[in-house]
Design a protein around this motif. Structure first.
Motif, PDB file in Angstrom:
ATOM      1  N   ASP A   1       0.823  -1.221   0.000  1.00 10.63           N
ATOM      2  CA  ASP A   1       0.000   0.000   0.000  1.00 10.63           C
ATOM      3  C   ASP A   1       0.855   1.268   0.000  1.00 10.63           C
ATOM      4  O   ASP A   1       0.449   2.293  -0.549  1.00 10.63           O
ATOM      5  CB  ASP A   1      -0.947   0.011   1.200  1.00 10.63           C
ATOM      6  CG  ASP A   1      -2.150  -0.905   1.002  1.00 10.63           C
ATOM      7  OD1 ASP A   1      -2.427  -1.274  -0.154  1.00 10.63           O
ATOM      8  OD2 ASP A   1      -2.807  -1.253   2.007  1.00 10.63           O
TER       9      ASP A   1
ATOM     10  N   THR B   1       0.322   4.007  -2.887  1.00 13.71           N
ATOM     11  CA  THR B   1      -0.008   5.392  -2.558  1.00 13.71           C
ATOM     12  C   THR B   1       1.054   6.356  -3.086  1.00 13.71           C
ATOM     13  O   THR B   1       0.735   7.473  -3.499  1.00 13.71           O
ATOM     14  CB  THR B   1      -0.153   5.556  -1.029  1.00 13.71           C
ATOM     15  OG1 THR B   1      -1.126   4.626  -0.557  1.00 13.71           O
ATOM     16  CG2 THR B   1      -0.585   6.969  -0.665  1.00 13.71           C
TER      17      THR B   1
ATOM     18  N   LYS C   1      -4.527   8.592  -4.500  1.00 12.17           N
ATOM     19  CA  LYS C   1      -5.941   8.270  -4.328  1.00 12.17           C
ATOM     20  C   LYS C   1      -6.189   6.762  -4.181  1.00 12.17           C
ATOM     21  O   LYS C   1      -7.340   6.333  -4.062  1.00 12.17           O
ATOM     22  CB  LYS C   1      -6.746   8.804  -5.511  1.00 12.17           C
ATOM     23  CG  LYS C   1      -6.764  10.329  -5.588  1.00 12.17           C
ATOM     24  CD  LYS C   1      -7.618  10.823  -6.737  1.00 12.17           C
ATOM     25  CE  LYS C   1      -7.639  12.358  -6.779  1.00 12.17           C
ATOM     26  NZ  LYS C   1      -8.464  12.864  -7.903  1.00 12.17           N
TER      27      LYS C   1
ATOM     28  N   ARG D   1      -6.865   3.331  -2.627  1.00  7.27           N
ATOM     29  CA  ARG D   1      -7.417   2.923  -1.324  1.00  7.27           C
ATOM     30  C   ARG D   1      -6.631   1.718  -0.816  1.00  7.27           C
ATOM     31  O   ARG D   1      -6.144   0.897  -1.599  1.00  7.27           O
ATOM     32  CB  ARG D   1      -8.898   2.604  -1.439  1.00  7.27           C
ATOM     33  CG  ARG D   1      -9.234   1.314  -2.157  1.00  7.27           C
ATOM     34  CD  ARG D   1     -10.729   0.997  -2.051  1.00  7.27           C
ATOM     35  NE  ARG D   1     -11.064  -0.276  -2.677  1.00  7.27           N
ATOM     36  CZ  ARG D   1     -10.988  -1.448  -2.063  1.00  7.27           C
ATOM     37  NH1 ARG D   1     -10.555  -1.504  -0.820  1.00  7.27           N
ATOM     38  NH2 ARG D   1     -11.320  -2.565  -2.694  1.00  7.27           N
TER      39      ARG D   1
END
Length: 513
Positions: free
Chosen positions: A235, A239, A244, A246
């Protein structure tokens, strides 16, 4: 594997693919892409396999627990995952025979009904493996069980089911993938951190600024496609590429403790089929020690996860429940924690219920490819699916060819290699076996260093079979840059004997220099 030469290539080349992450999946991606003829660059923020990929339970398995969940939940996803993993189990055993072995496991049963339940379940496990099964499972009487593992407590023991999975040296297996990728032309860099992406006018990632964390120098990597293979850290990279994005990953911690071999002599492991909180637990012979694990608790992402006192007590309690001789905290020689990257499921109540399958995600805006989830046993399938997506972006058609590829050290390996090493170099059987199982045919290159300096034939630290030449080899041929690289990944001593690791640290520093 020359780190300086690899850095020198960065300013002059646009790679077909840049892979971020040097664990099992990233290393598998690098080899797969290189074998397809793509130009490849791989970077790893720490050392190769420094995180999850060197802190597993060392099993190559379909997943007995996942099969049980598949049956209870009538879950096609779980069945497919177990079937894929059982197919890959045999492939891993074949492609790195020096770093893997078949492992007999006993599942103790407290009653006839329990024995029947696990016997049927493991026959299904055999059936799903088909012609690629290792050996058929067997339901053993109490007498037969104690012939295999006389250390088992007998008070509640009725019988046991014996079945077979595989075992691997996870850190060395990942390194063998990295070395093989480099041999096939890939640029591979450890201690190299991703800082920021650069984009084309259409918003696609085309450049990555990276930093050599050992000296602080920064470089730009130009590539046509970027792959995010950072496991539990996925993640963060997603990111970085697209603010944006998720979150998709839930992190589960798996902690282990290590005991002296005397607590479980022999080569048979024990599967505790059900703990009080609904998990499974293993007591496994590992590098002349006993590995006990694993826990499965949701966790916060960390660069330095470690076992907690509560986890140690939890693992100790099951050792004392199943083995005759009780253990205390003083018996723990080492411990380690790995963090599993589990793909978020909307309705999952806890991490142990999440499917350990994988997913290849392509970001709509940046075209960053992220390989999410998965487990060690299916690393090759994960890599294949990922590089298929890379080829799709590159608009080329090149098929995966890793299934039959022997990894570095395994090319001409035979189980009796240790005898040749023993006779040629006058080694003890213990040292010869260790070198053969760690380096395969490259053990000859390690021992050739002892002709350059006979002192390097000396033991590294008692009572372990490592010799000083291994440090020199790791520095010259395997990109070991720090004592931690050597002690925790190239040798694995730090994961089995904390006291010996501290004792040998100054010598390792001197040899690396």
């Amino acid at each position: 594997m020359n780190r300086t030469a690899f850095f020198d290539q960065l300013p002059t080349q646009t790679f077909d693919v840049c892979i971020i992450g040097g664990g099992a999946t990233g290393a598998g991606c690098a080899l797969d892409a290189a074998l397809r003829g793509l130009s490849v660059c791989l970077i790893e923020k720490e050392d190769f396999a420094a995180q999850t990929s060197s802190k597993s339970t060392k099993l190559i398995h379909g997943g007995v627990r996942y099969l049980e969940q598949a049956v209870k939940q009538l879950s096609p996803d779980q069945f497919r995952m177990v079937r894929k993993a059982l197919h890959e189990r045999r492939t891993l055993l074949q492609n790195a025979p020096h770093l893997t072995r078949s492992l007999p496991l006993l599942t103790p049963c407290r009653s006839w009904l329990e024995g029947m339940y696990y016997s049927i379940g493991l026959k299904i496990y055999d059936w799903m493996a088909g012609s690629r099964n290792i050996q058929p499972s067997r339901w053993l009487s109490k007498t037969q069980v104690l012939e295999h593992v006389p250390q088992l407590q007998t008070e509640h023991l009725h019988s046991a089911v014996l079945y077979y999975d595989g075992q691997l040296d996870d850190a060395r297996f990942a390194l063998a993938l990295i070395k093989s990728a480099a041999k096939e032309g890939a640029v591979v860099l450890n201690h190299t951190e991703a800082l920021a992406f650069g984009y084309s006018k259409s918003g696609k990632v085309r450049k990555l600024e990276v930093k050599d964390t050992l000296n602080g120098h920064t470089y730009d990597i130009q590539a046509k496609v970027f792959v995010n293979a950072t496991g539990p850290f996925s993640d963060q990279i997603r990111t970085m590429a697209n603010a944006k994005s998720r979150p998709r990953i839930r992190v589960s911690r798996g902690s282990h403790i290590v005991l002296e071999k005397s607590h479980l002599p022999g080569n048979t492991a024990i599967l505790v089929p059900k703990t009080d909180d609904g998990r499974v637990l293993f007591l496994i012979p590992w590098k002349d020690q006993v590995l006990v694990g694993t826990t499965d608790l949701e966790d916060e992402l960390s660069d330095t996860p470690r076992p907690t006192l509560a986890e140690e007590k939890y693992l100790m309690s099951y050792v004392n429940r199943y083995l005759k001789t009780p253990i205390t905290e003083a018996d723990i020689r080492a411990g380690f924690t790995g963090q599993r990257p589990l793909i978020e499921a909307i309705f999952a109540k806890d991490t142990k219920s999440l499917v350990r399958d994988h997913e290849v995600e392509v970001d709509d805006k940046t075209k960053l490819i992220s390989i999410l989830g998965g487990k060690w046993t299916t690393y090759r399938l994960m890599a294949s699916d990922t590089i298929d997506a890379v080829c799709e972006q590159l608009k080329v058609k090149k098929d995966c060819s890793t299934e039959q590829y022997r990894l570095a050290g395994g090319e001409a390996y035979t189980p009796d290699l240790f005898l040749k090493l023993q006779q040629t170099y006058g080694l003890t059987e213990e040292v010869a076996r260790h070198l053969a199982r760690t380096y395969g045919t490259e053990a000859m290159d390690v021992l050739a260093l002892t002709q350059e300096n006979p002192d390097w034939k000396q033991p590294l630290v008692a009572p372990h079979p490592f010799i000083q030449a291994e440090v020199i080899f790791a520095r010259r041929q395997e990109m070991a840059c720090t004592p931690e690289d050597l002690l925790y990944r190239r040798l694995g001593l730090g994961l089995i004997d904390a006291e010996a690791t501290q004792r040998v640290y100054p010598l390792v520093e001197r040899l690396l220099q």
